[in-house]
Design an enzyme around this catalytic site. Structure first.
Site, PDB file in Angstrom:
ATOM      1  CB  THR A 284      -0.885  -0.110   1.254  1.00  0.00           C
ATOM      2  OG1 THR A 284      -1.734  -1.233   1.084  1.00  0.00           O
ATOM      3  CG2 THR A 284      -1.710   1.106   1.541  1.00  0.00           C
TER       4      THR A 284
ATOM      5  CB  THR B 121      -3.808   0.001  -1.202  1.00  0.00           C
ATOM      6  OG1 THR B 121      -3.098  -1.219  -1.337  1.00  0.00           O
ATOM      7  CG2 THR B 121      -5.259  -0.298  -0.891  1.00  0.00           C
TER       8      THR B 121
ATOM      9  CG  ASN C 141      -5.041  -6.191  -0.893  1.00  0.00           C
ATOM     10  OD1 ASN C 141      -4.500  -5.826   0.144  1.00  0.00           O
ATOM     11  ND2 ASN C 141      -5.650  -7.349  -0.994  1.00  0.00           N
TER      12      ASN C 141
ATOM     13  CB  SER D 243      -5.283  -2.526   8.210  1.00  0.00           C
ATOM     14  OG  SER D 243      -5.805  -3.783   8.510  1.00  0.00           O
TER      15      SER D 243
ATOM     16  N   GLY E 193       1.429  -1.560   4.757  1.00  0.00           N
ATOM     17  CA  GLY E 193       1.865  -2.713   5.558  1.00  0.00           C
ATOM     18  C   GLY E 193       0.761  -3.663   5.956  1.00  0.00           C
ATOM     19  N   GLY E 194      -0.359  -3.658   5.237  1.00  0.00           N
ATOM     20  CA  GLY E 194      -1.423  -4.618   5.530  1.00  0.00           C
ATOM     21  C   GLY E 194      -1.837  -4.545   6.984  1.00  0.00           C
TER      22      GLY E 194
HETATM   23  N1  GLY Z   1      -5.423  -3.680   1.443  1.00  0.00           N
HETATM   24  C1  GLY Z   1      -4.894  -3.355   2.692  1.00  0.00           C
HETATM   25  C2  GLY Z   1      -5.838  -2.602   3.544  1.00  0.00           C
HETATM   26  O1  GLY Z   1      -6.757  -1.997   3.044  1.00  0.00           O
HETATM   27  O2  GLY Z   1      -5.701  -2.601   4.728  1.00  0.00           O
END
Ligand code: GLY
Length: 568
Positions: A378, A396, A398, A450, A470-471
Site C-alpha cells: 500500500t 492501495t 492491495n 487496515s 503494511g497490511g
Molecule cells: N489492502 C490493505 C488494507 O486496506 O488494509
C-alpha cells in the site's frame, strides 16, 4: 535536551528546498511520499497557489504513474483532511464488491477457500474508487481545477521518469510472477525484456487514460471506453465487474473517528477502515500506563504494547466491517470506559495468551497459526500547506501490482481488494487477519481495511500527519510512531525510522523488524511465553510534524524504503 540536539542535527542535513535527506523543513508546504517525482508534483501545485487538497490529488495521480505497485487509479483509498479552519473530513473511496459478488464466491463445492482466487485474476477485483474519491476531495475542499492538478502526472506518464532500482527490481519480479497476464507483462516488463534501473519509463496508454479523466472527470473513467475495457479485461480473467457497477460507484464523505491521547486530539479513519477505531482503542488502553521509567523496547515495554495490540485486534476480528452493512459498535469501542474494561485481565508481569483474550465460541478459530503470504504494497503520503491545511492519504491496489490484471490498451492495473473481505468468516485472509460476519462478502459492500491515515492536533492546530502501508501491520505502525513521539519524546524523524514490532492477536506471535528487539530481551520475552518471529521491511511511514522551534513543518520520510520528501 535530547530532542533539541536531534532537531538541530536533522535541520543541518535538511536545508535544501527539494531533497531526499532524512528530514526536510519547510514553512510554506511539505510533501512526503514514496517517490520524489510525486513529492515534486505536490510542491509544484502548492507553489502555484493550490492548497493541500489540490496537492494531495496531484501527488495521488503522480504515484499512479511512478509507483505502479500501489499508487493507482484502479484501486482505492482513504483521504483524511484537517482544514486550517478546523473542519475535519474523511473521504472514503474504498473499492466495493461487484453487484454479482456473494458470500461464498471464493469457496469450492466442499466449502473450502480456493487458494489465490481472491488474490489474482478478475474475481479478486473490487470496483475501483480512486478517481471518484479524488474528484470528491477536489470538489469539496480543493481550490484548483482538475485540469491543473493532473498536469504533473500526465507529464510523467508521457515523458517518462528514471526507473529507480526498487521499481526495476519489482518489474523483474513481476515478469515471472505475472505469467499469463500478457498486458501486465507488456506494459511493465516490456514483454520479458525487463527494464534496467536508470532507464526511462514512458506510459503512453496510461497518459491517454489520465487525459480522458482530466477532460471528462468521473465520466472519463466510470463510463465510455475505459469502463468498457475494465469490464472486458477483468472478465477475461474470470471477473464479474459490470458497467453498471462502475457507473454506480460513489465515493463517500464520512465523519472521522476522534480520540484523545494525553491531551492530543487523534483524528483518524472510520469504517470501512478498522484503522482509526483500533488505533484510538489501543491509545485508550495505553493511557493509564506510565512509561517514564520503562526502557524503550525493553521486555517490559514490548509486553505492555503487545498485550494492548492483541486486545484491539481481537475486537477488530469481530466488530469491524463496512458500517453501511454492519452495526459497528463504534462509540463503545472508542470509549475510555471500554478500554478500562478490556484491560481488566491485563497483568504487567505475565502474558495473556490470545486464546483467552477472546472467548472462542467458534471452533474453527482454534489452533489457527497461519500468517499467510504477506504483502506490504500500500502507499501513504502526507501533505501540509502554508495555511496549515493538512492531508493524510493512504491508497492501495492491495497486494503489489494488485490482481495482475492490466486494463487492455489503457495502461493501469486493477486491484485485488476482494481478498480484504473474509472469504470464509473465521478463516484468515492473506494478512493472517481473521474476520467474521461483520466483514463477510455482500454485493456492493466495502471490504474492511487496515489503512490508518491519521492527523494529530493540539488546541485545534495540526501537529502531526502520519500513516503507513503494511497490511495488518499498518495500525500498530501508526500507533508506535505516535507512542514514540508522545511517550518517549522522539522527534518525528526518529519516531518514523526506529524499528518496530507487531502483534495482531492471531497468530499468537510478536513480529519484529531488524534491530527491534535485542537478543537479551528476546530471552526475557520468551521466558514469559511470547513467541518471536522476525519480519523484514514493513511499514513505510511518511509523516510530517510541526516544528516546535522554528514554527514550520518537518517532513520525515521512511529511510528503510528510500522514501522521499520535498518542501519549500
Ligand atoms: N489492502 C490493505 C488494507 O486496506 O488494509
Amino acid at each position: 535536551m535530547k530532542i533539541i540536539c536531534t532537531l538541530f542535527i536533522t535541520i543541518i542535513f535538511s536545508a535544501a528546498a527539494l531533497a531526499t535527506q532524512p528530514s526536510i523543513y519547510g514553512e510554506n508546504g511539505v510533501v512526503v511520499a514514496h517517490d520524489l517525482e510525486a513529492c515534486e508534483a505536490g510542491i509544484e501545485i502548492l507553489k502555484k497557489g493550490g492548497n493541500a487538497v489540490d496537492a494531495a490529488v496531484a501527488v495521488s495521480y503522480a504515484l499512479a504513474v511512478t509507483h505502479p505497485q500501489a499508487g493507482n487509479i484502479g484501486g482505492g483509498g482513504f483521504m483524511l483532511i484537517h482544514m486550517a479552519d478546523g473542519q475535519k473530513v474523511a473521504i472514503d473511496y474504498r473499492e466495493m464488491a461487484p453487484g454479482q459478488a456473494h458470500r461464498d464466491m471464493f469457496l469450492d463445492d466442499s466449502g473450502k477457500v480456493v487458494p489465490q482466487l481472491s488474490v489474482r485474476g478478475g474475481l479478486a477485483v473490487g470496483v475501483p474508487g480512486t478517481v471518484a474519491g479524488l474528484q470528491l476531495a477536489l470538489d469539496k475542499h480543493g481550490s484548483m481545477e482538475r485540469k491543473k492538478v493532473m498536469k504533473p502526472a500526465i507529464k510523467l506518464a508521457q515523458k517518462g521518469f528514471t526507473i529507480p532500482y526498487d521499481l526495476a527490481y519489482s518489474f523483474g519480479w513481476l515478469n515471472k510472477a505475472a505469467e499469463g497476464f500478457d498486458e501486465t507483462r507488456r506494459i511493465f516488463c516490456r514483454d520479458g525484456e525487463i527494464y534496467m534501473p536508470g532507464e526511462t519509463f514512458k506510459q503512453p496508454d496510461l497518459a491517454k487514460t489520465l487525459k480522458l479523466i482530466q477532460k471528462k472527470g468521473n465520466a472519463g473513467f466510470y463510463t465510455g471506453p475505459v469502463a468498457e475495457a475494465m469490464v472486458k479485461s477483468s472478465s477475461k480473467y474470470g471477473g464479474k465487474i459490470s458497467s453498471q457497477d462502475l457507473m454506480n460507484y460513489t465515493a463517500k464523505i464520512r465523519k472521522p473517528v476522534i480520540g484523545n491521547y494525553r491531551g492530543l486530539e487523534v483524528i483518524s479513519m472510520p469504517p470501512p477502515s478498522s484503522g482509526g477505531i483500533a488505533l484510538i482503542s489501543m491509545l485508550n488502553m495505553m493511557e493509564p500506563m506510565v512509561f517514564d521509567s520503562v526502557g524503550w523496547h525493553s521486555a517490559q515495554h514490548i509486553q505492555m504494547i503487545a498485550e494492548v495490540e492483541k486486545r484491539a485486534y481481537a475486537d477488530r476480528s469481530v466488530w469491524l466491517g463496512d458500517s453501511d452493512y454492519f452495526d459497528v459498535p463504534q462509540d463503545k469501542l472508542l470509549s475510555k470506559e471500554y478500554a478500562t474494561l478490556r484491560m481488566a485481565d491485563y497483568d504487567s508481569l505475565t502474558i495473556t495468551p490470545s486464546d483467552s483474550i477472546y472467548p472462542l465460541n467458534d471452533k474453527d478459530l482454534a489452533g489457527i497459526e497461519l500468517i499467510g503470504q504477506e504483502s506490504e504494497e500500500t502507499t501513504h503520503f502526507s501533505v501540509v500547506d502554508k495555511w496549515g491545511n493538512a492531508v493524510s492519504v493512504t491508497t492501495t491496489l492491495n497486494w503489489s501490482f494488485g490482481s495482475y490484471v492490466t486494463v487492455d490498451g489503457f495502461g493501469f492495473l486493477l486491484n485485488n481488494e476482494m481478498d480484504d473481505f473474509s472469504s470464509k468468516p473465521g478463516e484468515p485472509n492473506s494478512f493472517g487477519l481473521i474476520g467474521n460476519e461483520a466483514n463477510a462478502i455482500e454485493p456492493k459492500k466495502r471490504m474492511l481495511s487496515s489503512m490508518t491515515p491519521t492527523i494529530l492536533a493540539q488546541d485545534g492546530k495540526v501537529v502531526l500527519i502520519v500513516g503507513a502501508p503494511g497490511g495488518s501491520t499498518i495500525i500498530t505502525t501508526v500507533l508506535q510512531v505516535i507512542h514514540n513521539m508522545v511517550d518517549f519524546g522522539m522527534p518525528v524523524h526518529d519516531a518514523v525510522n526506529v524499528p518496530r514490532f507487531h502483534h495482531q492477536w492471531r497468530p499468537d506471535v510478536i513480529h519484529y523488524g531488524p534491530g527491534s528487539i535485542s537478543p537479551d530481551t528476546m530471552v526475557l520475552l520468551e521466558a514469559m511465553g511470547y513467541e518471536l518471529v522476525p519480519r523484514y521491511g514493513y511499514g513505510e511511514v511518511n509523516a510530517i510534524s510541526r516544528d516546535k522551534i522554528f514554527g514550520g513543518w518537518v517532513g520525515a520520510p521512511d529511510l528503510k524504503t528510500a522514501s522521499h520528501g520535498a518542501a519549500y
